[in-house]
Write a protein that holds these residues in place. Structure first.
Motif, PDB file in Angstrom:
ATOM      1  N   PRO A  83       0.828  -1.204   0.000  1.00  0.00           N
ATOM      2  CA  PRO A  83       0.000   0.000   0.000  1.00  0.00           C
ATOM      3  C   PRO A  83       0.869   1.264   0.000  1.00  0.00           C
ATOM      4  O   PRO A  83       1.867   1.324   0.720  1.00  0.00           O
ATOM      5  N   LYS A  84       0.510   2.213  -0.841  1.00  0.00           N
ATOM      6  CA  LYS A  84       1.176   3.526  -0.947  1.00  0.00           C
ATOM      7  C   LYS A  84       2.563   3.453  -1.593  1.00  0.00           C
ATOM      8  O   LYS A  84       3.237   4.476  -1.725  1.00  0.00           O
ATOM      9  N   GLU A  85       2.985   2.260  -1.993  1.00  0.00           N
ATOM     10  CA  GLU A  85       4.331   2.140  -2.574  1.00  0.00           C
ATOM     11  C   GLU A  85       4.371   2.713  -3.987  1.00  0.00           C
ATOM     12  O   GLU A  85       3.421   2.600  -4.767  1.00  0.00           O
ATOM     13  N   ARG A  86       5.509   3.320  -4.314  1.00  0.00           N
ATOM     14  CA  ARG A  86       5.779   3.742  -5.688  1.00  0.00           C
ATOM     15  C   ARG A  86       7.081   3.076  -6.124  1.00  0.00           C
ATOM     16  O   ARG A  86       8.096   3.167  -5.431  1.00  0.00           O
ATOM     17  N   ALA A  87       7.030   2.397  -7.254  1.00  0.00           N
ATOM     18  CA  ALA A  87       8.202   1.643  -7.697  1.00  0.00           C
ATOM     19  C   ALA A  87       8.197   1.538  -9.215  1.00  0.00           C
ATOM     20  O   ALA A  87       7.181   1.784  -9.884  1.00  0.00           O
ATOM     21  N   LEU A  88       9.345   1.156  -9.751  1.00  0.00           N
ATOM     22  CA  LEU A  88       9.483   0.872 -11.173  1.00  0.00           C
ATOM     23  C   LEU A  88       9.510  -0.641 -11.370  1.00  0.00           C
ATOM     24  O   LEU A  88      10.220  -1.354 -10.668  1.00  0.00           O
ATOM     25  N   ILE A  89       8.717  -1.117 -12.308  1.00  0.00           N
ATOM     26  CA  ILE A  89       8.720  -2.520 -12.692  1.00  0.00           C
ATOM     27  C   ILE A  89       9.276  -2.595 -14.108  1.00  0.00           C
ATOM     28  O   ILE A  89       8.733  -1.983 -15.035  1.00  0.00           O
ATOM     29  N   ARG A  90      10.353  -3.341 -14.260  1.00  0.00           N
ATOM     30  CA  ARG A  90      10.978  -3.493 -15.580  1.00  0.00           C
ATOM     31  C   ARG A  90      10.598  -4.847 -16.176  1.00  0.00           C
ATOM     32  O   ARG A  90      10.716  -5.883 -15.520  1.00  0.00           O
ATOM     33  N   VAL A  91      10.162  -4.834 -17.420  1.00  0.00           N
ATOM     34  CA  VAL A  91       9.762  -6.045 -18.116  1.00  0.00           C
ATOM     35  C   VAL A  91      10.582  -6.154 -19.398  1.00  0.00           C
ATOM     36  O   VAL A  91      10.573  -5.241 -20.227  1.00  0.00           O
ATOM     37  N   GLN A  92      11.287  -7.264 -19.542  1.00  0.00           N
ATOM     38  CA  GLN A  92      12.128  -7.477 -20.715  1.00  0.00           C
ATOM     39  C   GLN A  92      11.306  -8.136 -21.820  1.00  0.00           C
ATOM     40  O   GLN A  92      10.665  -9.165 -21.595  1.00  0.00           O
ATOM     41  N   ASP A  93      11.313  -7.522 -22.999  1.00  0.00           N
ATOM     42  CA  ASP A  93      10.668  -8.141 -24.157  1.00  0.00           C
ATOM     43  C   ASP A  93      11.680  -9.060 -24.821  1.00  0.00           C
ATOM     44  O   ASP A  93      12.769  -8.632 -25.204  1.00  0.00           O
ATOM     45  N   LEU A  94      11.339 -10.332 -24.930  1.00  0.00           N
ATOM     46  CA  LEU A  94      12.257 -11.314 -25.486  1.00  0.00           C
ATOM     47  C   LEU A  94      11.926 -11.551 -26.953  1.00  0.00           C
ATOM     48  O   LEU A  94      10.971 -12.248 -27.289  1.00  0.00           O
ATOM     49  N   VAL A 129       0.861   2.684  -6.081  1.00  0.00           N
ATOM     50  CA  VAL A 129      -0.347   2.051  -5.554  1.00  0.00           C
ATOM     51  C   VAL A 129      -0.981   2.989  -4.527  1.00  0.00           C
ATOM     52  O   VAL A 129      -0.410   3.238  -3.465  1.00  0.00           O
ATOM     53  N   LEU A 130      -2.161   3.487  -4.843  1.00  0.00           N
ATOM     54  CA  LEU A 130      -2.844   4.432  -3.953  1.00  0.00           C
ATOM     55  C   LEU A 130      -3.653   3.703  -2.882  1.00  0.00           C
ATOM     56  O   LEU A 130      -3.667   4.112  -1.723  1.00  0.00           O
TER      57      LEU A 130
END
Length: 284
Positions: A90-101, A145-146
């Motif tokens: 809850p309340k977290e702010r983050a970067l999610i990296r997704v690799q396109d293969l 995430v709010l």
């Protein structure tokens, strides 16, 4: 989806001079299946120079986006977005990296774009951006995430447990009849969580109902549990997962040895497992 993988989750670090702030989040809970989540999402295509320097181009930005985890509508989300959200607090702010293969995201995106049926949807915008980009590529989600709410089976008692299970049974059966075994299975498994034990079924309440000539809550719970287990076993039978289907049939028959549907399914799955002698016993 196949063809891509989540590379990492990393803390959001505001740019120098920016008035934006990061957040490590609160508590320990993560958005679970069925949880309604409100979040801000920015999506970028990240490309990399030979020296490893990263450049980002924004694809879309959506504030106060309401997402229900695991819903049919979530099938039209950008790839791995829901997976990333499921690992956030809850309340977290983050970067999610997704690799396109090797352009592996494209089949998924084509399916999601068709579901969204909107050429301005986030998945459609991402599909266009990926078509225009040159590998190596990462999709980067900036997620804040709010709010979210998890529905926890142990918060329900008595008839409430049964009602929640029956809601999932109805939803699962709707998807089963539409030949959507994936979502039907998830709903049946979720429904079982509410009635897999007698926790929250007070003896006093059971006695009061019995005294009034109404069905005993524990009996209702058992019946609901057996129906959900039976429905789930049919999904497993239809999708070729015979050993687990057999386990569930045996579980139902241990509680109700005269359950004809479970007997029939067990006989059928034993035949498919080439245990013909045991299978024939259920048909004689």
């Amino acid at each position: 989806p196949e063809g891509c993988r989540v590379v990492m989750k990393e803390a959001f670090v505001p740019a120098a001079g920016s008035n934006e702030v990061g957040s490590a989040g609160e508590g320990y809970d993560h958005p679970a299946y069925e949880a309604p989540v409100t979040c801000n999402v920015r999506c970028y295509i990240a490309t990399f120079a030979e020296d490893g320097e990263e450049s980002r181009v924004e694809v879309f930005s959506k504030d106060a986006w309401e997402i229900v985890m695991g819903s049919i509508e979530s099938d039209a989300l950008p790839p791995a977005l829901a997976h990333g959200i499921s690992h956030m607090l809850p309340k977290e702010r983050a970067l999610i990296r997704v690799q396109d293969l090797s352009q592996g995201m494209m089949p998924y995106l084509a399916h999601a774009v068709a579901k969204a049926a909107d050429d301005k949807s986030p998945v459609a915008l991402l599909q266009k951006a990926l078509n225009a980009a040159s590998p190596p590529i990462q999709v980067v989600y900036d997620i804040h995430v709010l709010d979210f709410t998890n529905t926890k089976p142990w918060d329900f008692k008595g008839v409430g447990k049964i009602q929640e299970a029956l809601i999932r049974k109805t939803e699962g059966t709707k998807q089963f009849l539409a030949k959507d075994h994936y979502h039907a299975e998830k709903k049946y498994r979720r429904g079982i969580e509410f009635v897999e034990s007698d926790f929250g079924l007070e003896d006093e309440e059971c006695e009061l109902l019995s005294g009034a000539g109404l069905p005993n809550v524990k009996d209702q719970t058992l019946r609901t549990r057996l129906v959900l287990l039976g429905n789930l076993s049919q999904v497993l039978l239809n999708t070729g997962r015979y050993p687990e289907c057999l386990q569930l049939c045996n579980k139902v028959l241990a509680a109700d040895g005269n359950n004809l549907k479970a007997i029939f399914r067990r006989g059928k799955v034993l035949g498919l497992l080439e245990e013909f002698e045991d299978g024939m016993k259920d048909f004689t």
